[in-house]
Design an enzyme around this catalytic site. Structure first.
Site, PDB file in Angstrom:
ATOM      1  N   LYS A   1       0.827  -1.217   0.000  1.00  0.00           N
ATOM      2  CA  LYS A   1       0.000   0.000   0.000  1.00  0.00           C
ATOM      3  C   LYS A   1       0.859   1.264   0.000  1.00  0.00           C
ATOM      4  CE  LYS A   1      -2.251  -0.978   3.830  1.00  0.00           C
ATOM      5  NZ  LYS A   1      -1.856  -2.329   4.263  1.00  0.00           N
TER       6      LYS A   1
ATOM      7  N   ARG B   1     -10.188   0.486   9.339  1.00  0.00           N
ATOM      8  CA  ARG B   1      -9.832  -0.907   9.578  1.00  0.00           C
ATOM      9  C   ARG B   1     -11.007  -1.696  10.138  1.00  0.00           C
ATOM     10  NH1 ARG B   1      -3.904   0.091   9.652  1.00  0.00           N
ATOM     11  NH2 ARG B   1      -2.877  -1.904   9.813  1.00  0.00           N
TER      12      ARG B   1
ATOM     13  N   ARG C   1      11.275  -6.820   5.093  1.00  0.00           N
ATOM     14  CA  ARG C   1      11.235  -5.382   5.393  1.00  0.00           C
ATOM     15  C   ARG C   1      11.755  -5.137   6.806  1.00  0.00           C
ATOM     16  NH1 ARG C   1       5.493  -2.373   4.866  1.00  0.00           N
ATOM     17  NH2 ARG C   1       5.135  -3.046   6.994  1.00  0.00           N
TER      18      ARG C   1
ATOM     19  N   ARG D   1      11.237  -1.583  12.226  1.00  0.00           N
ATOM     20  CA  ARG D   1       9.914  -1.648  12.855  1.00  0.00           C
ATOM     21  C   ARG D   1       9.805  -2.916  13.687  1.00  0.00           C
ATOM     22  NH1 ARG D   1       5.106  -0.325   8.686  1.00  0.00           N
ATOM     23  NH2 ARG D   1       4.024  -1.463  10.331  1.00  0.00           N
TER      24      ARG D   1
ATOM     25  N   ARG E   1      -0.848  -9.657  12.868  1.00  0.00           N
ATOM     26  CA  ARG E   1      -1.365  -8.492  12.126  1.00  0.00           C
ATOM     27  C   ARG E   1      -2.184  -8.953  10.926  1.00  0.00           C
ATOM     28  NH1 ARG E   1       3.902  -5.585  10.809  1.00  0.00           N
ATOM     29  NH2 ARG E   1       2.616  -4.102   9.683  1.00  0.00           N
TER      30      ARG E   1
HETATM   31  P1  AMP Z   1       0.282  -0.110   9.304  1.00  0.00           P
HETATM   32  O1  AMP Z   1       1.445   0.802   9.092  1.00  0.00           O
HETATM   33  O2  AMP Z   1      -0.950   0.300   8.533  1.00  0.00           O
HETATM   34  O3  AMP Z   1       0.628  -1.579   9.103  1.00  0.00           O
HETATM   35  O4  AMP Z   1      -0.124   0.038  10.841  1.00  0.00           O
HETATM   36  C1  AMP Z   1       0.774  -0.293  11.876  1.00  0.00           C
HETATM   37  C2  AMP Z   1       0.030  -0.321  13.192  1.00  0.00           C
HETATM   38  O5  AMP Z   1      -0.516   0.977  13.475  1.00  0.00           O
HETATM   39  C3  AMP Z   1      -1.158  -1.268  13.268  1.00  0.00           C
HETATM   40  O6  AMP Z   1      -0.774  -2.595  13.560  1.00  0.00           O
HETATM   41  C4  AMP Z   1      -1.971  -0.629  14.387  1.00  0.00           C
HETATM   42  O7  AMP Z   1      -1.394  -0.905  15.648  1.00  0.00           O
HETATM   43  C5  AMP Z   1      -1.777   0.866  14.136  1.00  0.00           C
HETATM   44  N1  AMP Z   1      -2.835   1.393  13.228  1.00  0.00           N
HETATM   45  C6  AMP Z   1      -2.645   1.915  11.974  1.00  0.00           C
HETATM   46  N2  AMP Z   1      -3.816   2.295  11.441  1.00  0.00           N
HETATM   47  C7  AMP Z   1      -4.775   2.006  12.365  1.00  0.00           C
HETATM   48  C8  AMP Z   1      -6.204   2.131  12.403  1.00  0.00           C
HETATM   49  N3  AMP Z   1      -6.894   2.623  11.359  1.00  0.00           N
HETATM   50  N4  AMP Z   1      -6.845   1.743  13.532  1.00  0.00           N
HETATM   51  C9  AMP Z   1      -6.169   1.253  14.593  1.00  0.00           C
HETATM   52  N5  AMP Z   1      -4.842   1.065  14.612  1.00  0.00           N
HETATM   53  C10 AMP Z   1      -4.131   1.442  13.522  1.00  0.00           C
END
Ligand code: AMP
Length: 190
Positions: free
Chosen positions: A14, A89, A128, A134, A146
């Site tokens: 993404k 989400r 990654r 991370r 996740r």
């Molecule tokens: P991402 O970078 O989208 O993989 O997000 C990394 C982490 O950020 C996720 O595992 C959640 O802990 C938090 N996070 C990101 N977006 C959201 C969302 N819309 N709602 C809740 N937690 C989020």
């Protein structure tokens, strides 16, 4: 305004694709994960709170996330539109996004989902993790959690947007360029 929800499991690409779409269509890219990581880095109150959830691969509480997103949209109201990456989400967040965009007399144009097989995702994320720093990419249990959360809680959004005739699935396996071409083909029909 063109408002795209870019959807797909962690590791689907993404972020990579959003960077191209943002240029092509002159949109503001809001990645909720990136905003949280920025806050963690700067040790803000929001960052400290978000970190406790993110490190375990769990979702940050909805209201915290929704308030943060509202603030990010509010900063960019003069734009051509948005790419929402990592948000919504779940359906509660999707409803909140609808209310937010309605209040600015606009709406979600489409949800575009990158579709990628689980095992490909795990391999991509662990790779990654070797360079991203991370913590949630470094551990296979957290990575799989996740992906599980994605399918358990968030795949319901596929029907949410399908019911509104706004769901578009795109094959997310292949070269970065090929996937960009597939995405552009969808967006150009909107
Ligand atoms: P991402 O970078 O989208 O993989 O997000 C990394 C982490 O950020 C996720 O595992 C959640 O802990 C938090 N996070 C990101 N977006 C959201 C969302 N819309 N709602 C809740 N937690 C989020």
């Amino acid at each position: 305004m063109k408002n795209l929800v870019l959807f797909g499991p962690p590791g689907a690409g993404k972020g990579t694709q959003a960077a191209f779409l943002k240029e092509t269509y002159n949109l503001v890219h809001i990645s909720t994960g990136d905003v949280f990581r920025y806050n963690i880095k700067n040790e803000t109150k929001l960052g400290v709170l978000a970190k406790s959830f993110m490190d375990k691969g769990e979702l940050v509480p909805d209201q915290v996330t929704i308030d943060m997103l509202n603030a990010e949209v509010g900063k960019n109201l003069d734009s051509n539109g948005f790419i929402f990456d990592g948000f919504p989400r779940n359906t509660l967040q999707a409803d909140a996004l609808e209310v937010l965009l309605q209040s600015h007399e606009t709406e979600v144009s489409a949800m575009i989902a990158l579709e990628v097989d689980d095992n490909v995702l795990v391999q991509r994320l662990l790779k990654r993790g070797e360079t991203s720093g991370r913590p949630d990419d470094a551990n296979e249990v957290v990575v799989r959690n996740r992906i599980k959360i994605y399918y358990g809680e968030t795949a319901v959004l596929k029907s949410y947007y399908s019911d509104k005739n706004k769901y578009y699935g795109v094959d997310g396996v292949g070269s970065v360029e090929d996937i960009t071409v597939r995405l552009n083909a969808v967006i150009n029909t909107l």
